[in-house]
Design a protein around this motif. Structure first.
Motif, PDB file in Angstrom:
ATOM      1  N   UNK A  99       0.831  -1.202   0.000  1.00 24.36           N
ATOM      2  CA  UNK A  99       0.000   0.000   0.000  1.00 24.36           C
ATOM      3  C   UNK A  99       0.867   1.254   0.000  1.00 24.36           C
ATOM      4  N   UNK A 100       1.894   1.267   0.823  1.00 25.31           N
ATOM      5  CA  UNK A 100       2.762   2.440   0.893  1.00 25.31           C
ATOM      6  C   UNK A 100       3.499   2.662  -0.423  1.00 25.31           C
ATOM      7  N   UNK A 101       4.067   1.602  -1.006  1.00 23.51           N
ATOM      8  CA  UNK A 101       4.722   1.736  -2.304  1.00 23.51           C
ATOM      9  C   UNK A 101       3.744   2.264  -3.347  1.00 23.51           C
ATOM     10  N   UNK A 102       2.518   1.771  -3.340  1.00 25.31           N
ATOM     11  CA  UNK A 102       1.538   2.218  -4.321  1.00 25.31           C
ATOM     12  C   UNK A 102       1.320   3.728  -4.235  1.00 25.31           C
ATOM     13  N   UNK A 103       1.192   4.254  -3.024  1.00 20.28           N
ATOM     14  CA  UNK A 103       0.961   5.691  -2.874  1.00 20.28           C
ATOM     15  C   UNK A 103       2.221   6.522  -3.125  1.00 20.28           C
ATOM     16  N   UNK A 104       3.384   6.015  -2.756  1.00 23.13           N
ATOM     17  CA  UNK A 104       4.627   6.745  -3.034  1.00 23.13           C
ATOM     18  C   UNK A 104       4.840   6.846  -4.547  1.00 23.13           C
ATOM     19  N   UNK A 105       4.616   5.727  -5.248  1.00 25.58           N
ATOM     20  CA  UNK A 105       4.779   5.750  -6.705  1.00 25.58           C
ATOM     21  C   UNK A 105       3.717   6.631  -7.358  1.00 25.58           C
ATOM     22  N   UNK A 106       2.507   6.635  -6.815  1.00 28.11           N
ATOM     23  CA  UNK A 106       1.472   7.524  -7.342  1.00 28.11           C
ATOM     24  C   UNK A 106       1.895   8.986  -7.176  1.00 28.11           C
ATOM     25  N   UNK A 107       2.538   9.306  -6.077  1.00 34.53           N
ATOM     26  CA  UNK A 107       3.063  10.660  -5.876  1.00 34.53           C
ATOM     27  C   UNK A 107       4.081  11.021  -6.965  1.00 34.53           C
ATOM     28  N   UNK A 108       4.958  10.078  -7.322  1.00 36.79           N
ATOM     29  CA  UNK A 108       5.948  10.344  -8.364  1.00 36.79           C
ATOM     30  C   UNK A 108       5.301  10.581  -9.729  1.00 36.79           C
ATOM     31  N   UNK A 109       4.133   9.985  -9.964  1.00 35.71           N
ATOM     32  CA  UNK A 109       3.414  10.233 -11.220  1.00 35.71           C
ATOM     33  C   UNK A 109       3.132  11.724 -11.352  1.00 35.71           C
ATOM     34  N   UNK A 110       2.767  12.359 -10.250  1.00 39.32           N
ATOM     35  CA  UNK A 110       2.413  13.778 -10.280  1.00 39.32           C
ATOM     36  C   UNK A 110       3.609  14.700 -10.060  1.00 39.32           C
ATOM     37  N   UNK A 111       4.566  14.277  -9.241  1.00 40.12           N
ATOM     38  CA  UNK A 111       5.684  15.155  -8.867  1.00 40.12           C
ATOM     39  C   UNK A 111       6.885  15.010  -9.790  1.00 40.12           C
ATOM     40  N   UNK A 112       6.992  13.886 -10.496  1.00 44.31           N
ATOM     41  CA  UNK A 112       8.181  13.648 -11.313  1.00 44.31           C
ATOM     42  C   UNK A 112       9.318  13.129 -10.457  1.00 44.31           C
ATOM     43  N   UNK A 113      10.513  13.147 -11.033  1.00 43.39           N
ATOM     44  CA  UNK A 113      11.664  12.554 -10.367  1.00 43.39           C
ATOM     45  C   UNK A 113      12.555  13.511  -9.610  1.00 43.39           C
ATOM     46  N   UNK A 114      12.287  14.801  -9.714  1.00 46.68           N
ATOM     47  CA  UNK A 114      13.123  15.772  -9.025  1.00 46.68           C
ATOM     48  C   UNK A 114      14.347  16.155  -9.833  1.00 46.68           C
ATOM     49  N   UNK A 115      15.157  17.060  -9.287  1.00 49.66           N
ATOM     50  CA  UNK A 115      16.284  17.601 -10.045  1.00 49.66           C
ATOM     51  C   UNK A 115      17.449  16.629 -10.234  1.00 49.66           C
ATOM     52  N   UNK A 116      17.523  15.600  -9.418  1.00 44.21           N
ATOM     53  CA  UNK A 116      18.605  14.625  -9.566  1.00 44.21           C
ATOM     54  C   UNK A 116      18.070  13.404 -10.307  1.00 44.21           C
ATOM     55  N   UNK A 117      17.654  13.617 -11.546  1.00 42.43           N
ATOM     56  CA  UNK A 117      17.103  12.536 -12.355  1.00 42.43           C
ATOM     57  C   UNK A 117      17.536  12.715 -13.804  1.00 42.43           C
ATOM     58  N   UNK A 118      17.558  11.611 -14.523  1.00 48.18           N
ATOM     59  CA  UNK A 118      17.877  11.663 -15.952  1.00 48.18           C
ATOM     60  C   UNK A 118      16.804  12.469 -16.677  1.00 48.18           C
ATOM     61  N   UNK A 119      15.545  12.295 -16.288  1.00 49.16           N
ATOM     62  CA  UNK A 119      14.457  13.064 -16.910  1.00 49.16           C
ATOM     63  C   UNK A 119      14.717  14.562 -16.809  1.00 49.16           C
ATOM     64  N   UNK A 120      15.124  15.028 -15.647  1.00 42.36           N
ATOM     65  CA  UNK A 120      15.397  16.441 -15.435  1.00 42.36           C
ATOM     66  C   UNK A 120      16.555  16.911 -16.313  1.00 42.36           C
ATOM     67  N   UNK A 121      17.583  16.084 -16.391  1.00 43.03           N
ATOM     68  CA  UNK A 121      18.756  16.406 -17.214  1.00 43.03           C
ATOM     69  C   UNK A 121      18.368  16.496 -18.682  1.00 43.03           C
ATOM     70  N   UNK A 122      17.605  15.513 -19.157  1.00 41.01           N
ATOM     71  CA  UNK A 122      17.186  15.514 -20.569  1.00 41.01           C
ATOM     72  C   UNK A 122      16.257  16.668 -20.894  1.00 41.01           C
TER      73      UNK A 122
END
Length: 135
Positions: free
Chosen positions: A107-130
């Protein structure tokens, strides 16, 4: 006490949460796929072509992608769904309370990952770099 001074670190802590969650989540996948780390709760590796094997593959590959912050939002969406299925498919049949049906981690993983869907990966991520390179 005024805690607002911590706000400037919010973007970096999003990345820290993503990295720590992904690292811990990957251990579930490596345990299913490679038998590492071995433990009494998982003495045998499931076949890759099985529900547990497919789940282990998603946990390992999805966790690895999240660890680096690559395709964070779509990967987090899939993993959030995976953990919801794990909770409702396996744990919830053991009763209502997650602590009693041993589903609190799913349950906790499900909600943490759902948060990342909306928040993204943050500044220390490949997505941010790209994304920064495209600008």
């Amino acid at each position: 006490m005024n805690w607002s001074f911590l706000s400037k670190w919010e973007p970096q802590m999003l990345s820290v949460l993503r990295i720590a969650s992904a690292f811990l989540f990957m251990a579930h996948g490596t345990q299913k796929l490679f038998g590492f780390p071995a433990g009494p709760q998982r003495p045998n590796r499931p076949p890759l072509v099985s529900t547990m094997g497919f789940g282990g593959l998603l946990e390992f590959v999805g966790g690895l992608l999240l660890l680096f912050g690559l395709f964070t939002r779509p990967v987090a969406f899939v993993l959030s769904g995976l953990m919801a299925v794990a909770y409702f498919g396996w744990h919830a049949s053991g009763g209502f309370w997650p602590i009693l049906n041993r589903g609190e981690l799913a349950a906790l993983y499900s909600f943490v990952f759902l948060y990342f869907v909306f928040a993204g990966g943050g500044p220390w991520s490949v997505d941010y770099f790209l994304r920064g390179r495209k600008s």
